[in-house]
Design a protein around this motif. Structure first.
Motif, PDB file in Angstrom:
ATOM      1  N   SER A 197       0.831  -1.210   0.000  1.00 20.40           N
ATOM      2  CA  SER A 197       0.000   0.000   0.000  1.00 20.40           C
ATOM      3  C   SER A 197       0.860   1.252   0.000  1.00 20.40           C
ATOM      4  N   TRP A 198       1.991   1.207   0.703  1.00 20.43           N
ATOM      5  CA  TRP A 198       2.888   2.357   0.711  1.00 20.43           C
ATOM      6  C   TRP A 198       3.571   2.534  -0.645  1.00 20.43           C
ATOM      7  N   VAL A 199       3.991   1.441  -1.263  1.00 19.55           N
ATOM      8  CA  VAL A 199       4.598   1.540  -2.597  1.00 19.55           C
ATOM      9  C   VAL A 199       3.590   2.124  -3.584  1.00 19.55           C
ATOM     10  N   ASN A 200       2.400   1.573  -3.597  1.00 25.30           N
ATOM     11  CA  ASN A 200       1.381   2.022  -4.560  1.00 25.30           C
ATOM     12  C   ASN A 200       0.930   3.450  -4.282  1.00 25.30           C
ATOM     13  N   GLY A 201       0.739   3.783  -3.007  1.00 18.77           N
ATOM     14  CA  GLY A 201       0.272   5.120  -2.662  1.00 18.77           C
ATOM     15  C   GLY A 201       1.304   6.196  -2.920  1.00 18.77           C
ATOM     16  N   LEU A 202       2.549   5.920  -2.524  1.00 18.25           N
ATOM     17  CA  LEU A 202       3.602   6.921  -2.698  1.00 18.25           C
ATOM     18  C   LEU A 202       3.974   7.111  -4.164  1.00 18.25           C
ATOM     19  N   SER A 203       3.848   6.049  -4.968  1.00 12.47           N
ATOM     20  CA  SER A 203       4.209   6.163  -6.390  1.00 12.47           C
ATOM     21  C   SER A 203       3.242   7.059  -7.161  1.00 12.47           C
ATOM     22  N   LYS A 204       2.118   7.419  -6.530  1.00 14.06           N
ATOM     23  CA  LYS A 204       1.217   8.385  -7.147  1.00 14.06           C
ATOM     24  C   LYS A 204       1.684   9.824  -6.895  1.00 14.06           C
ATOM     25  N   ILE A 205       2.611   9.953  -5.957  1.00 10.60           N
ATOM     26  CA  ILE A 205       3.116  11.273  -5.578  1.00 10.60           C
ATOM     27  C   ILE A 205       4.560  11.453  -6.046  1.00 10.60           C
ATOM     28  N   VAL A 206       5.361  10.398  -5.877  1.00 13.78           N
ATOM     29  CA  VAL A 206       6.768  10.398  -6.281  1.00 13.78           C
ATOM     30  C   VAL A 206       6.953   9.309  -7.330  1.00 13.78           C
ATOM     31  N   PRO A 207       7.550   9.610  -8.487  1.00 12.79           N
ATOM     32  CA  PRO A 207       7.758   8.577  -9.497  1.00 12.79           C
ATOM     33  C   PRO A 207       8.477   7.355  -8.924  1.00 12.79           C
ATOM     34  N   GLN A 208       8.065   6.158  -9.322  1.00 18.13           N
ATOM     35  CA  GLN A 208       8.622   4.931  -8.753  1.00 18.13           C
ATOM     36  C   GLN A 208      10.139   4.857  -8.870  1.00 18.13           C
ATOM     37  N   GLU A 209      10.680   5.389  -9.955  1.00 17.99           N
ATOM     38  CA  GLU A 209      12.137   5.328 -10.134  1.00 17.99           C
ATOM     39  C   GLU A 209      12.867   6.243  -9.152  1.00 17.99           C
ATOM     40  N   ASN A 210      12.137   7.128  -8.495  1.00 21.39           N
ATOM     41  CA  ASN A 210      12.741   8.043  -7.516  1.00 21.39           C
ATOM     42  C   ASN A 210      12.379   7.675  -6.078  1.00 21.39           C
ATOM     43  N   LEU A 211      11.863   6.450  -5.903  1.00 24.54           N
ATOM     44  CA  LEU A 211      11.340   6.023  -4.612  1.00 24.54           C
ATOM     45  C   LEU A 211      11.978   4.717  -4.157  1.00 24.54           C
ATOM     46  N   LYS A 212      12.358   4.664  -2.895  1.00 25.40           N
ATOM     47  CA  LYS A 212      12.872   3.419  -2.309  1.00 25.40           C
ATOM     48  C   LYS A 212      12.282   3.255  -0.911  1.00 25.40           C
ATOM     49  N   ILE A 213      11.802   2.053  -0.615  1.00 27.75           N
ATOM     50  CA  ILE A 213      11.270   1.743   0.706  1.00 27.75           C
ATOM     51  C   ILE A 213      12.194   0.732   1.384  1.00 27.75           C
ATOM     52  N   ILE A 214      12.709   1.115   2.555  1.00 33.20           N
ATOM     53  CA  ILE A 214      13.635   0.273   3.308  1.00 33.20           C
ATOM     54  C   ILE A 214      12.893  -0.289   4.518  1.00 33.20           C
ATOM     55  N   VAL A 215      12.730  -1.596   4.549  1.00 31.94           N
ATOM     56  CA  VAL A 215      12.066  -2.249   5.672  1.00 31.94           C
ATOM     57  C   VAL A 215      13.126  -2.950   6.515  1.00 31.94           C
ATOM     58  N   VAL A 216      13.166  -2.624   7.798  1.00 31.01           N
ATOM     59  CA  VAL A 216      14.140  -3.222   8.711  1.00 31.01           C
ATOM     60  C   VAL A 216      13.432  -4.288   9.536  1.00 31.01           C
ATOM     61  N   ASN A 217      13.746  -5.550   9.249  1.00 27.33           N
ATOM     62  CA  ASN A 217      13.180  -6.663  10.003  1.00 27.33           C
ATOM     63  C   ASN A 217      13.998  -6.851  11.276  1.00 27.33           C
TER      64      ASN A 217
END
Length: 247
Positions: A24-44
């Motif tokens: 949901s964060w990838v899809n939602g944020l890619s409407k605001i910031v182009p996907q090629e300019n977006l990275k999501i870092i998940v720390v397990n």
């Protein structure tokens, strides 16, 4: 093309919701910031369930997602690990939220649209869906910060914050060598003392539907006392640190 936004999301035992939350964060944020300019870092953070496995599966099919696995060290250490990894990517801005599905991606646009007004923007949970004990502790913390630092912050520990990259680097460098239990509180205090208007933008907070809160009642009281002592001791250094941050 340079990275515009890196998102830091710590995760611990969230197998029931972790994939749809990150998607949901990838899809939602890619409407605001182009996907090629977006990275999501998940720390397990050393999850004992299938969170790590599910994250690896998700990252395998989505190039916007990077997963870091570490031994369990608590939410604070996971957040700092994520910040440091994000800074290495050299994005323009870094956003931090949590993985427990209690925040909405739709609220992000409000912070993003005001990013030129401050280098450190906080959300604010006007209505917070937590138990009464946790809400009481939060109120005590709020007034403790005012007592120790003369700084009133509506929601100092909120995991919904947008920070300019160079400013975050200065803040991270100013943290105590031993990572505090709640580093986001320290970052908020440092930012305000350095002259930033955190804006305190209202965001939605949703009642947790899956998983369990990892810190409850007596343990919560114990870690809050630890945080209070850490913050109280930090007051000795803060003026000199703030001068460096302002340079």
């Amino acid at each position: 093309m340079s990275l515009e936004l890196a998102v830091v999301i710590p995760a611990y035992n969230e197998e029931a919701c972790i994939q749809p939350v990150i998607e949901s964060w990838v899809n939602g944020l890619s409407k605001i910031v182009p996907q090629e300019n977006l990275k999501i870092i998940v720390v397990n953070d050393g999850s004992k369930d299938k969170t790590g496995e599910l994250l690896d599966e998700l990252a395998g099919r989505n190039s916007n997602v990077t997963v870091i696995h570490q031994k369990n060290g608590g939410h604070g250490k996971a957040v700092v690990t994520g910040y440091e990894a994000a800074l290495e990517l050299n994005p323009s801005y870094i956003f931090q939220t949590d993985s427990d599905d209690q925040f909405l991606v739709e609220d992000f646009a409000t912070l993003w649209n005001r990013r030129f007004e401050s280098k450190f923007i906080l959300g604010f949970r006007q209505v917070r869906h937590d138990d009464k004990f946790r809400l009481l502790i939060t109120r005590i913390l709020k007034y403790s910060l005012y007592f120790i630092y003369g700084t009133y912050i509506s929601d100092a520990n909120i995991p919904y914050r947008l920070i300019e990259k160079d400013f975050l680097k200065k803040l991270i460098d100013s943290l105590p060598k031993q990572t505090p239990f709640a580093p986001n509180i320290f970052l908020s205090v440092l930012a305000r003392k350095a002259g930033q208007n955190t804006l305190d933008i209202p965001v939605h907070h949703i009642e947790r539907q899956t998983g369990e809160v990892s810190i409850r009642h007596f343990k919560l009281l114990k870690v809050c006392w630890q945080s209070f002592k850490e913050l109280f001791n930090f007051r000795v250094k803060i003026n000199s640190l703030v001068k460096k941050i302002k340079l």
